[in-house]
Design a protein around this motif. Structure first.
Motif, PDB file in Angstrom:
ATOM      1  N   ASN A   5       0.877  -1.281  -0.002  1.00  0.00           N
ATOM      2  CA  ASN A   5      -0.015   0.150   0.118  1.00  0.00           C
ATOM      3  C   ASN A   5       0.861   1.047   0.236  1.00  0.00           C
ATOM      4  O   ASN A   5       1.909   1.223   0.678  1.00  0.00           O
ATOM      5  CB  ASN A   5      -0.853  -0.043   1.277  1.00  0.00           C
ATOM      6  CG  ASN A   5      -2.030  -1.047   1.203  1.00  0.00           C
ATOM      7  OD1 ASN A   5      -2.335  -1.500   0.222  1.00  0.00           O
ATOM      8  ND2 ASN A   5      -2.346  -1.688   2.399  1.00  0.00           N
ATOM      9  N   LEU A   6       0.273   2.358  -0.789  1.00  0.00           N
ATOM     10  CA  LEU A   6       1.245   3.583  -0.813  1.00  0.00           C
ATOM     11  C   LEU A   6       0.577   4.346   0.422  1.00  0.00           C
ATOM     12  O   LEU A   6      -0.948   4.012   0.569  1.00  0.00           O
ATOM     13  CB  LEU A   6       0.927   4.292  -2.033  1.00  0.00           C
ATOM     14  CG  LEU A   6       1.831   3.961  -3.046  1.00  0.00           C
ATOM     15  CD1 LEU A   6       1.484   4.769  -4.180  1.00  0.00           C
ATOM     16  CD2 LEU A   6       3.262   4.350  -2.844  1.00  0.00           C
ATOM     17  N   ASN A   7       1.450   5.020   1.413  1.00  0.00           N
ATOM     18  CA  ASN A   7       0.698   5.859   2.232  1.00  0.00           C
ATOM     19  C   ASN A   7      -0.263   6.937   1.623  1.00  0.00           C
ATOM     20  O   ASN A   7       0.051   7.504   0.535  1.00  0.00           O
ATOM     21  CB  ASN A   7       1.660   6.481   3.153  1.00  0.00           C
ATOM     22  CG  ASN A   7       1.371   7.359   4.225  1.00  0.00           C
ATOM     23  OD1 ASN A   7       1.051   8.487   4.055  1.00  0.00           O
ATOM     24  ND2 ASN A   7       1.221   6.753   5.268  1.00  0.00           N
ATOM     25  N   ARG A   8      -1.247   7.124   2.288  1.00  0.00           N
ATOM     26  CA  ARG A   8      -2.348   8.119   1.683  1.00  0.00           C
ATOM     27  C   ARG A   8      -1.616   9.625   1.660  1.00  0.00           C
ATOM     28  O   ARG A   8      -2.196  10.286   0.660  1.00  0.00           O
ATOM     29  CB  ARG A   8      -3.728   8.038   2.465  1.00  0.00           C
ATOM     30  CG  ARG A   8      -3.608   8.533   3.767  1.00  0.00           C
ATOM     31  CD  ARG A   8      -5.009   8.214   4.584  1.00  0.00           C
ATOM     32  NE  ARG A   8      -4.874   8.661   5.978  1.00  0.00           N
ATOM     33  CZ  ARG A   8      -5.267   9.826   6.283  1.00  0.00           C
ATOM     34  NH1 ARG A   8      -5.680  10.667   5.574  1.00  0.00           N
ATOM     35  NH2 ARG A   8      -5.428  10.010   7.690  1.00  0.00           N
ATOM     36  N   HIS A   9      -0.638   9.915   2.480  1.00  0.00           N
ATOM     37  CA  HIS A   9      -0.321  11.213   2.432  1.00  0.00           C
ATOM     38  C   HIS A   9       1.073  11.481   1.377  1.00  0.00           C
ATOM     39  O   HIS A   9       1.634  12.508   1.292  1.00  0.00           O
ATOM     40  CB  HIS A   9       0.472  11.591   3.585  1.00  0.00           C
ATOM     41  CG  HIS A   9      -0.533  11.506   4.874  1.00  0.00           C
ATOM     42  ND1 HIS A   9      -1.718  12.469   4.861  1.00  0.00           N
ATOM     43  CD2 HIS A   9      -0.651  10.440   6.086  1.00  0.00           C
ATOM     44  CE1 HIS A   9      -2.683  12.065   5.842  1.00  0.00           C
ATOM     45  NE2 HIS A   9      -2.054  11.307   6.463  1.00  0.00           N
ATOM     46  N   VAL A  10       1.417  10.271   0.648  1.00  0.00           N
ATOM     47  CA  VAL A  10       2.618  10.319  -0.143  1.00  0.00           C
ATOM     48  C   VAL A  10       2.438  11.392  -1.344  1.00  0.00           C
ATOM     49  O   VAL A  10       1.171  11.319  -1.986  1.00  0.00           O
ATOM     50  CB  VAL A  10       2.973   8.999  -0.730  1.00  0.00           C
ATOM     51  CG1 VAL A  10       2.078   8.365  -1.545  1.00  0.00           C
ATOM     52  CG2 VAL A  10       4.596   9.069  -1.113  1.00  0.00           C
ATOM     53  N   ASP A  11       3.409  12.003  -1.971  1.00  0.00           N
ATOM     54  CA  ASP A  11       3.185  12.690  -2.863  1.00  0.00           C
ATOM     55  C   ASP A  11       3.121  11.795  -4.391  1.00  0.00           C
ATOM     56  O   ASP A  11       4.379  11.489  -4.551  1.00  0.00           O
ATOM     57  CB  ASP A  11       4.054  13.796  -3.094  1.00  0.00           C
ATOM     58  CG  ASP A  11       4.130  14.851  -4.141  1.00  0.00           C
ATOM     59  OD1 ASP A  11       3.408  14.744  -5.067  1.00  0.00           O
ATOM     60  OD2 ASP A  11       4.811  15.717  -4.490  1.00  0.00           O
ATOM     61  N   ASP A  41       7.188   6.285  -8.792  1.00  0.00           N
ATOM     62  CA  ASP A  41       7.394   5.953 -10.220  1.00  0.00           C
ATOM     63  C   ASP A  41       7.526   4.289 -10.164  1.00  0.00           C
ATOM     64  O   ASP A  41       8.390   3.718  -9.539  1.00  0.00           O
ATOM     65  CB  ASP A  41       8.931   6.451 -10.778  1.00  0.00           C
ATOM     66  CG  ASP A  41       9.040   5.914 -12.119  1.00  0.00           C
ATOM     67  OD1 ASP A  41       8.407   4.990 -12.673  1.00  0.00           O
ATOM     68  OD2 ASP A  41      10.203   6.338 -12.521  1.00  0.00           O
ATOM     69  N   LEU A  42       6.440   3.738 -10.649  1.00  0.00           N
ATOM     70  CA  LEU A  42       6.347   2.265 -10.440  1.00  0.00           C
ATOM     71  C   LEU A  42       7.167   1.444 -11.162  1.00  0.00           C
ATOM     72  O   LEU A  42       7.634   0.231 -11.143  1.00  0.00           O
ATOM     73  CB  LEU A  42       4.756   1.799 -11.016  1.00  0.00           C
ATOM     74  CG  LEU A  42       3.754   2.439 -10.068  1.00  0.00           C
ATOM     75  CD1 LEU A  42       2.365   2.176 -10.583  1.00  0.00           C
ATOM     76  CD2 LEU A  42       4.014   1.861  -8.467  1.00  0.00           C
ATOM     77  N   ALA A  58      10.654   2.379 -11.206  1.00  0.00           N
ATOM     78  CA  ALA A  58      11.725   2.620 -10.619  1.00  0.00           C
ATOM     79  C   ALA A  58      12.030   1.741  -9.688  1.00  0.00           C
ATOM     80  O   ALA A  58      11.060   1.220  -8.881  1.00  0.00           O
ATOM     81  CB  ALA A  58      12.004   4.016  -9.960  1.00  0.00           C
ATOM     82  N   PRO A  59      13.349   1.439  -9.089  1.00  0.00           N
ATOM     83  CA  PRO A  59      13.594   0.597  -7.827  1.00  0.00           C
ATOM     84  C   PRO A  59      12.794   1.085  -6.847  1.00  0.00           C
ATOM     85  O   PRO A  59      12.980   2.179  -6.463  1.00  0.00           O
ATOM     86  CB  PRO A  59      15.002   0.602  -7.859  1.00  0.00           C
ATOM     87  CG  PRO A  59      15.643   0.940  -9.214  1.00  0.00           C
ATOM     88  CD  PRO A  59      14.759   1.802 -10.018  1.00  0.00           C
ATOM     89  N   VAL A  60      12.012   0.289  -5.908  1.00  0.00           N
ATOM     90  CA  VAL A  60      11.492   0.592  -4.797  1.00  0.00           C
ATOM     91  C   VAL A  60      10.553   1.780  -5.113  1.00  0.00           C
ATOM     92  O   VAL A  60      10.119   2.641  -4.367  1.00  0.00           O
ATOM     93  CB  VAL A  60      12.277   0.945  -3.619  1.00  0.00           C
ATOM     94  CG1 VAL A  60      11.839   0.744  -2.280  1.00  0.00           C
ATOM     95  CG2 VAL A  60      13.289   0.027  -3.566  1.00  0.00           C
ATOM     96  N   PHE A  61      10.130   1.830  -6.327  1.00  0.00           N
ATOM     97  CA  PHE A  61       8.877   2.798  -6.724  1.00  0.00           C
ATOM     98  C   PHE A  61       9.543   4.369  -6.479  1.00  0.00           C
ATOM     99  O   PHE A  61       8.626   5.175  -6.465  1.00  0.00           O
ATOM    100  CB  PHE A  61       7.632   2.690  -6.061  1.00  0.00           C
ATOM    101  CG  PHE A  61       7.268   1.160  -5.884  1.00  0.00           C
ATOM    102  CD1 PHE A  61       7.230   0.290  -7.138  1.00  0.00           C
ATOM    103  CD2 PHE A  61       7.361   0.602  -4.670  1.00  0.00           C
ATOM    104  CE1 PHE A  61       7.117  -0.988  -6.704  1.00  0.00           C
ATOM    105  CE2 PHE A  61       7.039  -0.797  -4.499  1.00  0.00           C
ATOM    106  CZ  PHE A  61       6.986  -1.620  -5.887  1.00  0.00           C
ATOM    107  N   ASN A  62      10.784   4.508  -6.378  1.00  0.00           N
ATOM    108  CA  ASN A  62      11.375   5.766  -6.075  1.00  0.00           C
ATOM    109  C   ASN A  62      10.956   6.503  -4.646  1.00  0.00           C
ATOM    110  O   ASN A  62      11.163   7.463  -4.482  1.00  0.00           O
ATOM    111  CB  ASN A  62      11.138   6.887  -7.253  1.00  0.00           C
ATOM    112  CG  ASN A  62      11.864   8.115  -7.221  1.00  0.00           C
ATOM    113  OD1 ASN A  62      12.917   7.992  -6.916  1.00  0.00           O
ATOM    114  ND2 ASN A  62      11.398   9.311  -7.213  1.00  0.00           N
ATOM    115  N   LEU A  63      10.465   5.506  -3.823  1.00  0.00           N
ATOM    116  CA  LEU A  63      10.148   5.854  -2.545  1.00  0.00           C
ATOM    117  C   LEU A  63      11.425   6.360  -1.708  1.00  0.00           C
ATOM    118  O   LEU A  63      11.255   6.812  -0.663  1.00  0.00           O
ATOM    119  CB  LEU A  63       9.233   4.772  -1.881  1.00  0.00           C
ATOM    120  CG  LEU A  63       7.986   4.414  -2.613  1.00  0.00           C
ATOM    121  CD1 LEU A  63       7.253   3.683  -1.888  1.00  0.00           C
ATOM    122  CD2 LEU A  63       7.142   5.889  -2.494  1.00  0.00           C
TER     123      LEU A  63
END
Length: 331
Positions: free
Chosen positions: A273-279, A284-285, A287-292
């Protein structure tokens, strides 16, 4: 096994409603086993057991079952020779014990000891069928699978089997904390395993998401559980244990990983799950680890920096925990 169970448990929760064929592959009994194996990764952060519950389970279920199964069978005068704990190594580091393996399997200890090799294989094959349904494939000719990177020449047993009472009665927090020492042995095996058997995260060539995920979650859960232990005033630890916890938890790399602002990163790796507060503009799905990394570790200049922090935390934790486990160590 607990990581495989984690992947099944969390993905099943997302996919069961949209894929009836997937749901048919997972029986009620198997789901319960998967859940128990997955929750074994939480260690002292397991909200059902916490510290007391984990200590009780290890003592009353795992240790008791193994002692009943392997001891008390020889004539009384020879029972001092009986053992109930196997120790296993990789690259001369302790990476598992028979108790640790049973803890992570998710099957009750007494049921596990009664199972044949074929029954255990059949249980493992259930995981394989689940992943195969999702499209997983073993590369032709063996390929660069996780197990292909394990060097069997580095695997071995740490001496002969031993009596668990003797083993848990030394090292760590001392002879008065045998139950705690047993759980700390689980922590030790986990960090040693990912430090020795899983390669360094390779950000220069092909990034392996699964290996990264296993490494990060292992060090995160061990550090988090040691943090819970240090904060619980009910446990009067020895000065030696206090020093070990300080060396592990106060290290800069450990502090960076356990920063509260980065917890959503761990939650995304676990729950998908992506945190609802993330920009979302930073996600980037592809990118490695979705660019998180840039979101939750802004001081890192990309994934390579975070990978280095993980390796630093693992190197320090394994060094201290091995010394802590050794009764002659100078922690």
């Amino acid at each position: 096994m607990p990581y495989i169970a984690l992947f099944v448990h969390e993905s099943y929760a997302k996919l069961a409603t949209s894929d009836p064929a997937l749901a048919a592959l997972v029986s009620t009994d198997f789901k319960a086993i998967v859940a128990r194996a997955r929750h074994s990764l939480k260690l002292f952060e397991d909200t059902n057991r916490r510290i007391d519950g984990q200590l009780d389970y290890f003592r009353d279920e795992i240790r008791a079952a193994h002692a009943d199964h392997f001891t008390g069978n020889a004539p009384r005068s020879f029972r001092f020779l009986e053992t109930d704990l196997g120790l296993f190594s990789y690259a001369s580091r302790l990476i598992s014990t028979s108790h640790v393996a049973n803890f992570h399997l998710g099957i009750s200890p007494r049921a596990t000891l009664a199972m044949t090799g074929q029954e255990i294989m059949a249980h493992s094959e259930k995981y394989g069928r689940y992943f195969r349904h999702l499209g997983a494939e073993v590369p032709a000719g063996g390929g660069a699978t996780f197990f292909s990177k394990i060097d069997p020449r580095k695997m071995g047993e740490v001496g002969n089997d031993i009596h668990s009472v003797e083993y848990y009665g030394r090292g760590f927090d001392g002879p008065g904390s045998m139950d705690l020492n047993a759980l700390l042995t689980v922590f030790r095996c986990m960090v040693n395993f990912v430090s020795t058997a899983i390669p360094l995260v390779d950000t220069d060539r092909k990034f392996d998401y699964t290996e990264f995920k296993i490494k990060f979650l292992t060090i995160y859960q061990v550090l988090g559980s040691l943090k819970v232990l240090r904060a619980d005033q009910r446990y009067q630890l020895t000065l030696r244990s206090d020093r070990a916890l300080q060396k592990i938890l106060d290290a800069p790399a450990a502090q960076a990983i356990m920063d509260p602002s980065a917890k959503p990163f761990r939650n995304t790796l676990v729950h998908y799950n992506l945190n609802r507060h993330v920009d979302l503009s930073k996600v980037d799905l592809n990118a490695p680890v979705f660019n998180l990394t840039s979101v939750y570790f802004p001081s890192c200049n990309g994934l390579a920096d975070l990978a280095e922090i993980i390796e630093q935390a693992l190197a320090n934790t394994t060094a201290v925990i091995d010394e802590w486990a050794n009764p002659e160590g100078s922690v």
